[in-house]
Design a protein around this motif. Structure first.
Motif, PDB file in Angstrom:
ATOM      1  N   ARG A   1       1.832   9.450  -5.601  1.00  0.00           N
ATOM      2  CA  ARG A   1       2.342  10.796  -5.324  1.00  0.00           C
ATOM      3  C   ARG A   1       3.302  11.256  -6.415  1.00  0.00           C
ATOM      4  O   ARG A   1       3.260  12.400  -6.858  1.00  0.00           O
ATOM      5  CB  ARG A   1       3.057  10.823  -3.977  1.00  0.00           C
ATOM      6  CG  ARG A   1       2.133  10.800  -2.804  1.00  0.00           C
ATOM      7  CD  ARG A   1       2.906  10.982  -1.501  1.00  0.00           C
ATOM      8  NE  ARG A   1       2.121  10.499  -0.406  1.00  0.00           N
ATOM      9  CZ  ARG A   1       2.417   9.434   0.324  1.00  0.00           C
ATOM     10  NH1 ARG A   1       3.507   8.756   0.105  1.00  0.00           N
ATOM     11  NH2 ARG A   1       1.622   9.061   1.305  1.00  0.00           N
ATOM     12  N   ARG A   2       4.175  10.346  -6.834  1.00  0.00           N
ATOM     13  CA  ARG A   2       5.155  10.713  -7.858  1.00  0.00           C
ATOM     14  C   ARG A   2       4.469  10.967  -9.198  1.00  0.00           C
ATOM     15  O   ARG A   2       4.837  11.896  -9.923  1.00  0.00           O
ATOM     16  CB  ARG A   2       6.216   9.608  -7.994  1.00  0.00           C
ATOM     17  CG  ARG A   2       7.323   9.925  -8.961  1.00  0.00           C
ATOM     18  CD  ARG A   2       8.125  11.139  -8.512  1.00  0.00           C
ATOM     19  NE  ARG A   2       9.188  11.403  -9.445  1.00  0.00           N
ATOM     20  CZ  ARG A   2       9.222  12.425 -10.290  1.00  0.00           C
ATOM     21  NH1 ARG A   2       8.243  13.305 -10.298  1.00  0.00           N
ATOM     22  NH2 ARG A   2      10.212  12.589 -11.125  1.00  0.00           N
ATOM     23  N   ILE A   3       3.469  10.188  -9.532  1.00  0.00           N
ATOM     24  CA  ILE A   3       2.716  10.415 -10.766  1.00  0.00           C
ATOM     25  C   ILE A   3       2.052  11.784 -10.725  1.00  0.00           C
ATOM     26  O   ILE A   3       2.069  12.533 -11.696  1.00  0.00           O
ATOM     27  CB  ILE A   3       1.657   9.300 -10.981  1.00  0.00           C
ATOM     28  CG1 ILE A   3       2.343   8.005 -11.398  1.00  0.00           C
ATOM     29  CG2 ILE A   3       0.630   9.710 -12.042  1.00  0.00           C
ATOM     30  CD1 ILE A   3       1.416   6.801 -11.417  1.00  0.00           C
ATOM     31  N   ASP A   4       1.484  12.110  -9.575  1.00  0.00           N
ATOM     32  CA  ASP A   4       0.787  13.379  -9.428  1.00  0.00           C
ATOM     33  C   ASP A   4       1.732  14.571  -9.557  1.00  0.00           C
ATOM     34  O   ASP A   4       1.338  15.624 -10.048  1.00  0.00           O
ATOM     35  CB  ASP A   4       0.069  13.411  -8.070  1.00  0.00           C
ATOM     36  CG  ASP A   4      -0.923  14.545  -7.983  1.00  0.00           C
ATOM     37  OD1 ASP A   4      -1.647  14.784  -8.974  1.00  0.00           O
ATOM     38  OD2 ASP A   4      -0.976  15.192  -6.920  1.00  0.00           O
ATOM     39  N   ASN A   5       2.976  14.414  -9.121  1.00  0.00           N
ATOM     40  CA  ASN A   5       3.920  15.524  -9.126  1.00  0.00           C
ATOM     41  C   ASN A   5       4.841  15.539 -10.340  1.00  0.00           C
ATOM     42  O   ASN A   5       5.620  16.476 -10.496  1.00  0.00           O
ATOM     43  CB  ASN A   5       4.777  15.499  -7.858  1.00  0.00           C
ATOM     44  CG  ASN A   5       3.953  15.795  -6.640  1.00  0.00           C
ATOM     45  OD1 ASN A   5       3.092  16.656  -6.669  1.00  0.00           O
ATOM     46  ND2 ASN A   5       4.196  15.074  -5.567  1.00  0.00           N
TER      47      ASN A   5
ATOM     48  N   ILE B   1       0.836  -1.201   0.000  1.00  0.00           N
ATOM     49  CA  ILE B   1       0.000   0.000   0.000  1.00  0.00           C
ATOM     50  C   ILE B   1       0.867   1.245   0.000  1.00  0.00           C
ATOM     51  O   ILE B   1       0.628   2.183  -0.775  1.00  0.00           O
ATOM     52  CB  ILE B   1      -0.961  -0.009   1.216  1.00  0.00           C
ATOM     53  CG1 ILE B   1      -2.008  -1.111   1.047  1.00  0.00           C
ATOM     54  CG2 ILE B   1      -1.629   1.351   1.391  1.00  0.00           C
ATOM     55  CD1 ILE B   1      -2.821  -1.389   2.287  1.00  0.00           C
ATOM     56  N   GLU B   2       1.907   1.266   0.827  1.00  0.00           N
ATOM     57  CA  GLU B   2       2.830   2.408   0.856  1.00  0.00           C
ATOM     58  C   GLU B   2       3.500   2.605  -0.495  1.00  0.00           C
ATOM     59  O   GLU B   2       3.682   3.722  -0.950  1.00  0.00           O
ATOM     60  CB  GLU B   2       3.896   2.213   1.938  1.00  0.00           C
ATOM     61  CG  GLU B   2       3.396   2.489   3.323  1.00  0.00           C
ATOM     62  CD  GLU B   2       3.079   3.965   3.543  1.00  0.00           C
ATOM     63  OE1 GLU B   2       3.778   4.837   3.007  1.00  0.00           O
ATOM     64  OE2 GLU B   2       2.110   4.230   4.267  1.00  0.00           O
ATOM     65  N   GLN B   3       3.869   1.510  -1.131  1.00  0.00           N
ATOM     66  CA  GLN B   3       4.510   1.595  -2.448  1.00  0.00           C
ATOM     67  C   GLN B   3       3.552   2.202  -3.472  1.00  0.00           C
ATOM     68  O   GLN B   3       3.938   3.077  -4.247  1.00  0.00           O
ATOM     69  CB  GLN B   3       4.955   0.205  -2.895  1.00  0.00           C
ATOM     70  CG  GLN B   3       5.634   0.194  -4.249  1.00  0.00           C
ATOM     71  CD  GLN B   3       6.044  -1.209  -4.666  1.00  0.00           C
ATOM     72  OE1 GLN B   3       5.675  -2.194  -4.036  1.00  0.00           O
ATOM     73  NE2 GLN B   3       6.792  -1.295  -5.734  1.00  0.00           N
ATOM     74  N   GLU B   4       2.324   1.752  -3.467  1.00  0.00           N
ATOM     75  CA  GLU B   4       1.339   2.292  -4.407  1.00  0.00           C
ATOM     76  C   GLU B   4       1.071   3.769  -4.137  1.00  0.00           C
ATOM     77  O   GLU B   4       0.909   4.558  -5.069  1.00  0.00           O
ATOM     78  CB  GLU B   4       0.038   1.486  -4.344  1.00  0.00           C
ATOM     79  CG  GLU B   4       0.157   0.075  -4.874  1.00  0.00           C
ATOM     80  CD  GLU B   4       0.536   0.013  -6.351  1.00  0.00           C
ATOM     81  OE1 GLU B   4       0.076   0.858  -7.140  1.00  0.00           O
ATOM     82  OE2 GLU B   4       1.314  -0.889  -6.711  1.00  0.00           O
TER      83      GLU B   4
END
Length: 142
Positions: free
Chosen positions: A71-75, A63-66
């Motif tokens: 977050r990285r996709i969003d930024n 879950i943390e990995q996803e």
């Protein structure tokens, strides 16, 4: 503070998945060592308990990995995602009769394969004002 404790503290903030693994391994080793002194039955119970806890920690790590990927996709300024999932299987049942030698044979066979591949390419950072980043991160975490 020992070197191990400092390493765990650094992992907690830089790599939550690695921190969960390190923390779980340390607790498991301590619990199993304590249970081994009490006898075989206690040791078996502790191993079963640790197995369940490690499975739970593994689910949390996924879950943390996803969430980190989201977050990285969003930024990211540009994101390229390739995902391949293929699960296939086949089976066969056969009957062979040879009249000349008066023999018969029956056969059963099965096979399967599973292909999973995830590739993420992130390029750049989308610039945002700090307040919107903080708000967005708090929204994701809640």
């Amino acid at each position: 503070m020992s070197i191990w404790d400092a390493t765990k503290t650094a992992l907690k903030y830089t790599s939550p998945v690695s921190w969960l693994i390190a923390e779980g391994a340390e607790k498991a080793a301590t619990s199993i060592a304590n249970a081994s002194d009490k006898g075989l039955e206690q040791l078996e119970e502790e191993v079963a308990k640790q197995t369940l806890q490690m499975q739970f920690a593994q689910q949390q790590a996924r879950i943390e990995q996803e969430l980190a990927i989201a977050r990285r996709i969003d930024n990211a300024e540009e994101v390229e995602i390739e995902e391949f999932y293929d699960t296939s299987g086949k089976g066969k049942v056969g009957l062979s009769v040879n009249q000349a030698s008066q023999t018969a044979s029956v056969g059963v066979g099965a096979g399967g394969r599973r292909v999973t591949k995830r590739v993420y390419h992130f390029k750049g950072w989308r610039l945002q004002d700090p307040e919107s980043i903080e708000q967005h991160l708090s929204d994701i975490e809640s």
